[in-house]
Write a protein that holds these residues in place. Structure first.
Motif, PDB file in Angstrom:
ATOM      1  N   TYR A   1       0.823  -1.208   0.000  1.00  9.30           N
ATOM      2  CA  TYR A   1       0.000   0.000   0.000  1.00  9.30           C
ATOM      3  C   TYR A   1       0.862   1.265   0.000  1.00  9.30           C
ATOM      4  CZ  TYR A   1      -3.542   3.420   1.249  1.00  9.30           C
ATOM      5  OH  TYR A   1      -4.356   4.522   1.245  1.00  9.30           O
ATOM      6  N   ILE A   2       1.890   1.305   0.841  1.00 12.28           N
ATOM      7  CA  ILE A   2       2.685   2.533   0.922  1.00 12.28           C
ATOM      8  C   ILE A   2       3.541   2.717  -0.332  1.00 12.28           C
ATOM      9  CG2 ILE A   2       4.725   1.595   2.129  1.00 12.28           C
ATOM     10  CD1 ILE A   2       4.719   4.184   3.821  1.00 12.28           C
ATOM     11  N   ILE A   3       3.992   1.614  -0.930  1.00 12.94           N
ATOM     12  CA  ILE A   3       4.764   1.712  -2.168  1.00 12.94           C
ATOM     13  C   ILE A   3       3.890   2.245  -3.304  1.00 12.94           C
ATOM     14  CG2 ILE A   3       5.889   0.356  -3.986  1.00 12.94           C
ATOM     15  CD1 ILE A   3       6.938  -1.497  -1.707  1.00 12.94           C
ATOM     16  N   GLU A   4       2.713   1.679  -3.455  1.00 14.38           N
ATOM     17  CA  GLU A   4       1.871   2.005  -4.599  1.00 14.38           C
ATOM     18  C   GLU A   4       1.065   3.285  -4.423  1.00 14.38           C
ATOM     19  OE1 GLU A   4       1.191  -2.630  -6.111  1.00 14.38           O
ATOM     20  OE2 GLU A   4      -0.505  -1.453  -5.383  1.00 14.38           O
ATOM     21  N   ASN A   5       0.806   3.685  -3.170  1.00 21.58           N
ATOM     22  CA  ASN A   5      -0.043   4.850  -2.936  1.00 21.58           C
ATOM     23  C   ASN A   5       0.678   6.062  -2.353  1.00 21.58           C
ATOM     24  OD1 ASN A   5      -3.063   3.895  -3.394  1.00 21.58           O
ATOM     25  ND2 ASN A   5      -1.959   2.212  -2.426  1.00 21.58           N
ATOM     26  N   TRP A   6       1.830   5.842  -1.761  1.00 17.00           N
ATOM     27  CA  TRP A   6       2.591   6.950  -1.186  1.00 17.00           C
ATOM     28  C   TRP A   6       3.958   7.132  -1.841  1.00 17.00           C
ATOM     29  CZ3 TRP A   6       2.247   9.485   4.038  1.00 17.00           C
ATOM     30  CH2 TRP A   6       0.924   9.545   4.494  1.00 17.00           C
ATOM     31  N   GLY A   7       4.444   6.109  -2.518  1.00 20.29           N
ATOM     32  CA  GLY A   7       5.739   6.214  -3.165  1.00 20.29           C
ATOM     33  C   GLY A   7       6.910   6.089  -2.233  1.00 20.29           C
ATOM     34  N   TYR A   8       6.687   5.537  -1.034  1.00 24.40           N
ATOM     35  CA  TYR A   8       7.776   5.277  -0.091  1.00 24.40           C
ATOM     36  C   TYR A   8       8.131   3.799  -0.105  1.00 24.40           C
ATOM     37  CZ  TYR A   8       7.238   9.823   2.301  1.00 24.40           C
ATOM     38  OH  TYR A   8       7.182  11.150   2.616  1.00 24.40           O
ATOM     39  N   PRO A   9       9.403   3.459  -0.014  1.00 26.63           N
ATOM     40  CA  PRO A   9       9.764   2.049   0.161  1.00 26.63           C
ATOM     41  C   PRO A   9       9.455   1.603   1.587  1.00 26.63           C
ATOM     42  CG  PRO A   9      11.737   3.422   0.144  1.00 26.63           C
ATOM     43  CD  PRO A   9      10.580   4.330  -0.149  1.00 26.63           C
ATOM     44  N   HIS A  10       9.101   0.334   1.735  1.00 28.19           N
ATOM     45  CA  HIS A  10       8.711  -0.249   3.022  1.00 28.19           C
ATOM     46  C   HIS A  10       9.846  -1.118   3.560  1.00 28.19           C
ATOM     47  CE1 HIS A  10       6.131  -2.876   5.686  1.00 28.19           C
ATOM     48  NE2 HIS A  10       5.531  -1.716   5.886  1.00 28.19           N
ATOM     49  N   ALA A  11       9.817  -1.395   4.864  1.00 25.58           N
ATOM     50  CA  ALA A  11      10.890  -2.165   5.482  1.00 25.58           C
ATOM     51  C   ALA A  11      10.781  -3.664   5.214  1.00 25.58           C
ATOM     52  CB  ALA A  11      10.912  -1.899   6.991  1.00 25.58           C
ATOM     53  N   ASN A  12       9.592  -4.145   4.874  1.00 26.29           N
ATOM     54  CA  ASN A  12       9.371  -5.574   4.665  1.00 26.29           C
ATOM     55  C   ASN A  12       9.783  -5.970   3.246  1.00 26.29           C
ATOM     56  OD1 ASN A  12       8.265  -8.199   4.247  1.00 26.29           O
ATOM     57  ND2 ASN A  12       6.675  -7.815   5.779  1.00 26.29           N
ATOM     58  N   ALA A  13      10.769  -6.849   3.140  1.00 24.63           N
ATOM     59  CA  ALA A  13      11.283  -7.256   1.827  1.00 24.63           C
ATOM     60  C   ALA A  13      10.213  -7.924   0.973  1.00 24.63           C
ATOM     61  CB  ALA A  13      12.469  -8.202   2.012  1.00 24.63           C
ATOM     62  N   LYS A  14       9.251  -8.611   1.613  1.00 26.39           N
ATOM     63  CA  LYS A  14       8.214  -9.319   0.860  1.00 26.39           C
ATOM     64  C   LYS A  14       7.246  -8.366   0.162  1.00 26.39           C
ATOM     65  CE  LYS A  14       8.343 -13.442   3.809  1.00 26.39           C
ATOM     66  NZ  LYS A  14       7.567 -14.322   4.733  1.00 26.39           N
ATOM     67  N   ALA A  15       7.192  -7.122   0.631  1.00 21.98           N
ATOM     68  CA  ALA A  15       6.281  -6.150   0.018  1.00 21.98           C
ATOM     69  C   ALA A  15       6.642  -5.890  -1.439  1.00 21.98           C
ATOM     70  CB  ALA A  15       6.311  -4.842   0.801  1.00 21.98           C
ATOM     71  N   TYR A  16       7.929  -5.983  -1.764  1.00 22.38           N
ATOM     72  CA  TYR A  16       8.377  -5.679  -3.119  1.00 22.38           C
ATOM     73  C   TYR A  16       7.969  -6.774  -4.106  1.00 22.38           C
ATOM     74  CZ  TYR A  16      10.948  -2.306  -0.426  1.00 22.38           C
ATOM     75  OH  TYR A  16      11.261  -1.299   0.448  1.00 22.38           O
ATOM     76  N   GLU A  17       7.773  -7.989  -3.597  1.00 21.96           N
ATOM     77  CA  GLU A  17       7.391  -9.103  -4.450  1.00 21.96           C
ATOM     78  C   GLU A  17       5.941  -8.990  -4.910  1.00 21.96           C
ATOM     79  OE1 GLU A  17       8.105 -12.590  -2.139  1.00 21.96           O
ATOM     80  OE2 GLU A  17      10.225 -12.093  -1.760  1.00 21.96           O
ATOM     81  N   ILE A  18       5.093  -8.349  -4.098  1.00 24.65           N
ATOM     82  CA  ILE A  18       3.667  -8.289  -4.428  1.00 24.65           C
ATOM     83  C   ILE A  18       3.239  -6.917  -4.949  1.00 24.65           C
ATOM     84  CG2 ILE A  18       3.095 -10.097  -2.768  1.00 24.65           C
ATOM     85  CD1 ILE A  18       2.111  -7.947  -0.855  1.00 24.65           C
ATOM     86  N   SER A  19       4.162  -5.982  -5.005  1.00 23.47           N
ATOM     87  CA  SER A  19       3.828  -4.637  -5.472  1.00 23.47           C
ATOM     88  C   SER A  19       3.988  -4.521  -6.981  1.00 23.47           C
ATOM     89  CB  SER A  19       4.726  -3.604  -4.780  1.00 23.47           C
ATOM     90  OG  SER A  19       4.516  -3.599  -3.392  1.00 23.47           O
ATOM     91  N   ASP A  20       3.440  -3.470  -7.543  1.00 24.97           N
ATOM     92  CA  ASP A  20       3.531  -3.187  -8.972  1.00 24.97           C
ATOM     93  C   ASP A  20       5.004  -3.079  -9.367  1.00 24.97           C
ATOM     94  OD1 ASP A  20       3.753  -1.712 -11.458  1.00 24.97           O
ATOM     95  OD2 ASP A  20       1.679  -1.075 -11.207  1.00 24.97           O
ATOM     96  N   GLN A  21       5.477  -4.009 -10.188  1.00 29.21           N
ATOM     97  CA  GLN A  21       6.909  -4.070 -10.521  1.00 29.21           C
ATOM     98  C   GLN A  21       7.359  -2.882 -11.366  1.00 29.21           C
ATOM     99  OE1 GLN A  21       9.111  -6.421  -9.089  1.00 29.21           O
ATOM    100  NE2 GLN A  21       7.210  -6.545  -7.886  1.00 29.21           N
ATOM    101  N   ASP A  22       6.461  -2.337 -12.164  1.00 26.87           N
ATOM    102  CA  ASP A  22       6.823  -1.154 -12.941  1.00 26.87           C
ATOM    103  C   ASP A  22       7.117   0.024 -12.005  1.00 26.87           C
ATOM    104  OD1 ASP A  22       6.555  -2.476 -15.347  1.00 26.87           O
ATOM    105  OD2 ASP A  22       4.480  -1.844 -15.652  1.00 26.87           O
ATOM    106  N   LEU A  23       6.316   0.140 -10.941  1.00 23.61           N
ATOM    107  CA  LEU A  23       6.556   1.214  -9.976  1.00 23.61           C
ATOM    108  C   LEU A  23       7.841   0.961  -9.201  1.00 23.61           C
ATOM    109  CD1 LEU A  23       2.990   1.872  -8.501  1.00 23.61           C
ATOM    110  CD2 LEU A  23       4.243   3.241 -10.166  1.00 23.61           C
TER     111      LEU A  23
END
Length: 352
Positions: free
Chosen positions: A289-311
């Motif tokens: 949510y924070i990656i896709e809606n706020w543009g901040y990277p998150h501390a949880n490495a697994k978040a990057y696997e389920i986020s929009d890869q283009d973003l």
């Protein structure tokens, strides 16, 4: 759309269980404005029925002063550079990493940041991280023209803004004067250089912002052409079709930070509820949510696997090490130097 969905879920849960409403709101959080966004803690909403009760601060200095004056809450949201100071002031209690469900999923680069763990105790659960950099109107300033030194150009009188925070101001000034490597331990000469730089840009400052939204609106309207601010401001402007971007050239100057949640000693809410909220915040879904809606990277490495890869690629989050290498990192400043920064920054803002 996600906010609406989560809000509807919270409302239906609250209507179905009146006791859950009071339970959820019993948790008190001392935070930056905007972090009450329910997209950050959907799992907490599902379990407790409604959001925690929030009180806001505009800077870490303000938060520290208020807590020392007796303000009470369960959780607070400082950045890593403040944690040692808050521990020394006896404001925090350690976290139990065995109760942090996502602790082992945290990015290694983040867990190694000073202030997360102190003397073997976990004091901060990292949440988000990112940059503070110079955002500029690309329809007014060319990419090859932008620099930190441009902030002092008389042509931009009344057209710039920086945070109303001494630590951020002196980080900017340390980068601009070539002293970034010594930001946490500036000697007298370097401190004077940084202070002189801040005085040189003061006539151009329209306002010192304490709410990023204030700067975003002023830049969108054309009132500002440059601002020292966070990732979210850049994306807010882009999403609102304002021609703007952040200067990310490490040779020209950019800063990196990590922020997260700490357990205050004044906390009175049951521990299980505290960890419900911390686990919701650190969940991969919160990271998405924070990656896709706020543009901040998150501390949880697994978040990057389920986020929009283009973003992920667009924002540069596919290489976390690159964020930390070459930029000024907001580490804890020597206490005596911090006191000097606070005092001198107030003088500079007053025109002295």
């Amino acid at each position: 759309m996600k906010l609406t969905t989560i809000g509807a879920l919270a409302l239906s849960t609250a209507l179905g269980a009146g006791t859950a409403l009071a339970d959820g709101a019993a948790l008190t959080v001392f935070d930056w404005s905007g972090y009450e966004d329910q997209g950050f803690f959907g799992a907490y909403m599902e379990k407790h029925g409604t959001a925690p009760t929030y009180t806001f601060f505009g800077s870490q200095e303000e938060a520290f002063t208020k807590l020392q004056s007796g303000f009470e809450a369960d959780l607070a949201h400082p950045c890593s550079d403040a944690v040692r100071k808050w521990v020394a002031a006896d404001l925090l209690q350690p976290l139990d990493s065995s109760k942090l469900n996502n602790w082992n999923a945290m990015l290694a680069e983040i867990k190694d940041v000073d202030g997360i763990v102190i003397d073997g105790n976990v004091y901060m659960m990292p949440f988000e991280w990112g940059n503070t950099g110079l955002i500029y109107r690309t329809d007014k300033i060319a990419d090859d023209q932008i620099s930190l030194q441009l902030l002092a150009d008389p042509a931009y009188q009344g057209k710039i803004s920086i945070p109303d925070a001494a630590s951020s101001a002196y980080a900017l000034a340390s980068l601009a004067t070539g002293n970034a490597a010594d930001y946490t331990k500036l000697n007298d000469e370097q401190f004077q250089q940084a202070s002189d730089y801040l005085r040189s840009i003061h006539p151009n400052i329209r306002f010192y912002w304490s709410d990023a939204g204030q700067m975003d609106q002023a830049m969108a309207s054309g009132e500002l052409e440059m601002g020292w601010a966070w990732n979210q401001s850049e994306l807010n402007l882009i999403w609102n079709e304002t021609p703007a971007k952040m200067m990310r050239d490490v040779d020209k100057g950019i800063a990196t930070w990590v922020c997260g949640y700490v357990h205050l000693k004044s906390s009175t809410t049951p521990v299980d509820q505290i960890y419900d909220h911390l686990n919701a915040l650190s969940d991969a879904a919160s990271g998405q949510y924070i990656i896709e809606n706020w543009g901040y990277p998150h501390a949880n490495a697994k978040a990057y696997e389920i986020s929009d890869q283009d973003l992920i690629t667009q924002y540069g989050f596919d290489d976390p090490k690159a964020f930390f290498e070459g930029s000024l990192f907001f580490d804890a400043v020597d206490p005596a130097l911090e006191a000097k920064m606070l005092k001198e920054f107030e003088r500079i803002k007053a025109g002295f």
